[in-house]
Write a protein that holds these residues in place. Structure first.
Motif: not given
Length: 369
Positions: A42-65
């Motif tokens: 949790s909180g791991f930069p690049f992969f788990q958090s930050g631009p293009g990360s897992a959490t960014d993907f989840a955020r984009r999916v929620e916003e785009m949907s």
């Protein structure tokens, strides 16, 4: 008559239209609450958090949907262990998605490794071109079909340094008995020249290197390696990019869950993934220059290249392993043939575009500063 007709259109007609349209409206507003596990803390930069990360993907999916898909992200160990995501998503009982790299699943499918990176293969431009327009993505889907999974390319680190070594490398002999953290095909290649490759989650690499449980390790590149503190456990930093010239991260989606989505939400997943793929790559490219300068100038790190005889031995082992595996499995052969045929064509263009610029033109730009 005309007044009544107008009233009908105003009231009765609207009601009739509403009755007809109601099922579509209800369907359009259906929501999906999904879980996504990852191979990263949790909180791991690049992969788990930050631009293009897992959490960014989840955020984009929620916003785009428009909130119709909500994804809760779990770091490694929070719901399942770091490397259990493939099986969990394949079953689809608790988890609908997982964020990781396909070469972690070599035990399930040798073919899966091609879709993270291939030693001596293609960099970001060529690899993504193969996936998108050279048949690579179709082969990826075919590879995961028996496991009830849909793959999405969601990130790329670019070319990675070879990694961190506690002792300098002078020849192939230095790899005999060397314990090194290395996943995927490159781990098989190191084993072929006498090393002992080990697969460790990112969160365990520093402690293993610091206490001497391993003699060398690779992670990603200057910014993320520095964040792990690898420079505090080893000072010999080698770069050639032979093992991971372009490292793609993935999101795997349970196929039944994917098929339960209407087509517009399926498109949201694909477009959010594409956005993260380019965003993650550009973000890490923006960080690595300053991080490398800091490592070299402030932390006593020596940035070196592997000797030619080592590179040659690694190449020969790569060639032999891929040929052997292709002979054993028709799917691996088709993927292998597709990858190298595309690379051959792309190399001709790349040598006369990026290659010429990097080796000849780019140095003139240094005079602008």
């Amino acid at each position: 008559m005309s007044v009544n007709r107008r009233n009908f259109l105003k009231y009765g007609g609207a009601a009739a239209v509403g009755t007809v349209m109601a099922p579509s409206i209800v369907k359009a507003q259906e929501t999906f609450n999904w879980r996504m596990t990852t191979s990263w803390p949790s909180g791991f930069p690049f992969f788990q958090s930050g631009p293009g990360s897992a959490t960014d993907f989840a955020r984009r999916v929620e916003e785009m949907s428009g909130g119709r898909i909500k994804i809760r992200v779990y770091g490694a160990g929070e719901l399942i262990p770091a490397f259990d995501g493939f099986d969990a998503v394949s079953r689809g009982q608790q988890v609908q998605l997982n964020h990781a790299c396909s070469y972690y699943w070599a035990g399930e499918s040798f073919a899966a490794q091609y879709f993270t990176t291939v030693p001596f293969g293609m960099t970001f431009q060529g690899f993504n071109a193969w996936l998108a327009h050279g048949g690579g993505y179709e082969l990826w889907k075919e590879t995961y079909e028996p496991y009830n999974l849909i793959p999405l390319a969601v990130g790329c680190t670019g070319a990675q340094p070879v990694g961190w070594f506690r002792e300098p490398v002078t020849s192939v002999a230095d790899f005999r008995g060397l314990n090194i953290r290395m996943p995927g095909l490159a781990g098989d290649v190191y084993n072929a020249i006498g090393a002992n490759a080990r697969l460790l989650p990112g969160g365990e690499i520093f402690s293993a290197l610091e206490r001497g449980a391993i003699d060398a390790a690779e992670w990603v590149g200057p910014y993320l390696d520095r964040a792990l503190g690898l420079h505090n456990a080893a000072k010999h930093y080698y770069s050639s990019g032979w093992h991971e010239p372009s490292t793609t991260t993935e999101v795997i989606v349970n196929k039944d869950a994917y098929n339960s989505l209407p087509s517009d939400l399926q498109a949201v997943l694909h477009n959010a993934a594409a956005a993260c793929n380019i965003t993650s790559h550009t973000w890490i490219e923006a960080q690595n220059g300053d991080a490398l300068d800091d490592l070299l100038n402030n932390h006593g790190v020596a940035f070196e290249t592997l000797p030619d005889d080592v590179i040659r031995a690694l190449f020969e082992a790569t060639r032999d392993i891929l040929a052997t595996e292709a002979d054993k499995d028709p799917l691996v052969k088709r993927i292998n043939d597709s990858f190298w045929a595309f690379k051959k064509k792309h190399d001709g263009w790349n040598a006369n575009s990026e290659g010429v610029f990097a080796n000849t033109i780019s140095r003139y730009g240094q005079g602008m500063i």
